[in-house]
Design a protein around this motif. Structure first.
Motif, short mmCIF file in Angstrom:
data_model
loop_
_atom_site.label_atom_id
_atom_site.label_comp_id
_atom_site.label_asym_id
_atom_site.label_seq_id
_atom_site.Cartn_x
_atom_site.Cartn_y
_atom_site.Cartn_z
N GLU A 181 -2.14 4.01 8.37
CA GLU A 181 -1.22 4.59 7.42
C GLU A 181 -1.20 3.73 6.15
O GLU A 181 -0.94 2.53 6.20
CB GLU A 181 0.18 4.68 8.02
CG GLU A 181 0.28 5.69 9.16
CD GLU A 181 1.71 5.88 9.63
OE1 GLU A 181 2.61 5.33 8.98
OE2 GLU A 181 1.90 6.58 10.63
N LEU A 182 -1.48 4.37 5.05
CA LEU A 182 -1.49 3.70 3.75
C LEU A 182 -0.58 4.45 2.81
O LEU A 182 -0.27 5.63 3.03
CB LEU A 182 -2.91 3.67 3.18
CG LEU A 182 -3.96 2.86 3.93
CD1 LEU A 182 -5.34 3.11 3.31
CD2 LEU A 182 -3.63 1.39 3.90
N PRO A 183 -0.14 3.82 1.73
CA PRO A 183 0.60 4.55 0.69
C PRO A 183 -0.29 5.63 0.09
O PRO A 183 -1.51 5.64 0.28
CB PRO A 183 0.92 3.46 -0.34
CG PRO A 183 0.80 2.17 0.41
CD PRO A 183 -0.27 2.39 1.43
N GLY A 184 0.32 6.53 -0.68
CA GLY A 184 -0.45 7.60 -1.32
C GLY A 184 -1.56 7.06 -2.19
O GLY A 184 -2.66 7.62 -2.24
N LEU A 185 -1.31 5.97 -2.90
CA LEU A 185 -2.32 5.24 -3.65
C LEU A 185 -2.05 3.75 -3.48
O LEU A 185 -0.91 3.31 -3.57
CB LEU A 185 -2.28 5.59 -5.15
CG LEU A 185 -2.81 6.96 -5.57
CD1 LEU A 185 -2.55 7.18 -7.07
CD2 LEU A 185 -4.31 7.10 -5.28
N SER A 186 -3.10 3.01 -3.23
CA SER A 186 -2.97 1.55 -3.12
C SER A 186 -4.30 0.93 -3.54
O SER A 186 -5.12 1.60 -4.19
CB SER A 186 -2.61 1.15 -1.68
OG SER A 186 -3.57 1.61 -0.75
#
Length: 327
Positions: A202-207
């Protein structure tokens, strides 16, 4: 009344000036007009500023219509679990054709968002006639009613598809396409590289991630590299990737500023983190007013196969700069 009208006019003028500064400073020679805020961002995401851009007549999925006889929308029959050397266990139909799930769909409640040309490239698997084998919990099988009224097979709520470019049993050419399509594991989760069906991190929408050659690059929620196109224009904001280009370079959909990490997401008068309203109906996130894309040729997180393609495509930095571009 005169005082209220004059105050409203001054506020509108100040807002217009701020937007021009945000997306026009790095390209001061561009002076064309532009409609601002003509439509709200999807689900209210992005910075709150939407931009309408030039006209185009894109098409999608045309090539897929003529490929992959094995991907036709026919009954799946008794499903099977195949052991893929790279992906671990993946679900197939009775003919051995890989079944996929789409990140833009939802499982709770089940909903398919792949219609029209998309459904030509990714034929939905009919719900009728499908049954679970050993290795798949039969309680995970279900169905969803599509917009055209047909019933589509679901696995743990996720609508199932085949891929038009898979032409023989065991093919997994659809894996990772656009950073949104993944072979399904027997649990309904994504089958991932070396993960045996484990859910993607799980990652942020953009990173960002640190690339050994390019440095800090922007990635999407699936860890896929994000790119900018040198033929685009930051002001007046315009995407020149239309039609078949979008099959190879899918747009990055709007991402709420709060759903980012390490990204320059401020519209502070110097650079713009805004949403573009494209003429094809898509909404596209930008950084520093540059539209964002992923590359269909990137199959797994960490890939940078789009870097330098045609001398016009480059991974993008958190500040919106092209990485690795020759000087």
């Amino acid at each position: 009344m005169k005082t209220s009208w004059r105050s409203a006019s001054l506020v509108a003028a100040a807002a217009a000036l701020a937007l021009t500064t945000a997306c026009g400073q790095d390209n001061a020679q561009s002076t064309g007009s532009q409609n601002v805020g003509a439509a709200p961002a999807a689900n209210g995401v992005g910075s709150g500023n939407d931009y309408d851009i030039g006209t185009s007549n894109p098409t999608a999925g045309a090539q897929g219509a003529q490929e992959g006889a094995g991907a036709k929308s026919e009954t799946a029959g008794r499903l099977a679990v195949a052991d893929n050397a790279k992906l671990g266990e993946v679900v197939t139909d009775s003919a051995g054709m890989t079944l996929y799930r789409f990140d833009k769909d939802t499982a709770e409640p089940p909903k398919s968002t792949c219609d029209g040309d998309c459904a030509t490239t990714w034929p939905p698997v009919p719900a009728s006639g499908a049954s679970a084998p050993a290795g798949i919990d039969k309680s995970l099988l279900g169905e969803v009613t599509r917009a055209d009224g047909t019933k589509q097979l679901t696995l743990d709520g996720w609508p199932m598809y085949r891929y038009a470019k898979d032409t023989k049993a065991g093919d997994t050419k659809g894996q990772g396409v656009g950073g949104t399509w993944y072979a399904s594991a027997p649990t309904g989760k994504k089958a991932t590289e070396g993960g045996g069906g484990a859910a993607a991190a799980e990652l942020p929408g953009l990173s960002t991630r640190n690339d050994p050659e390019l440095g800090e690059v922007v990635v999407d929620k699936n860890g896929m590299t994000v790119y900018r196109f040198e033929k685009d224009v930051p002001w007046p904001m315009k995407s020149n990737c239309v039609g078949e280009c979008l099959e190879k370079w899918p747009v990055v959909e709007p991402v709420d500023a709060a759903d980012t990490k390490g990204i320059d997401n401020k519209n502070d008068g110097r650079r713009g983190y805004v949403v573009l309203n494209r003429p094809d109906g898509l909404k596209q996130q930008s950084i520093d007013c540059w539209p964002l894309y992923t590359f269909a040729g990137d199959k797994k997180p960490g890939d940078t196969n789009g870097q330098g393609v045609g001398g016009t495509w480059y991974a993008i930095s958190p500040e919106g700069k092209p990485l690795g571009k020759p000087k």
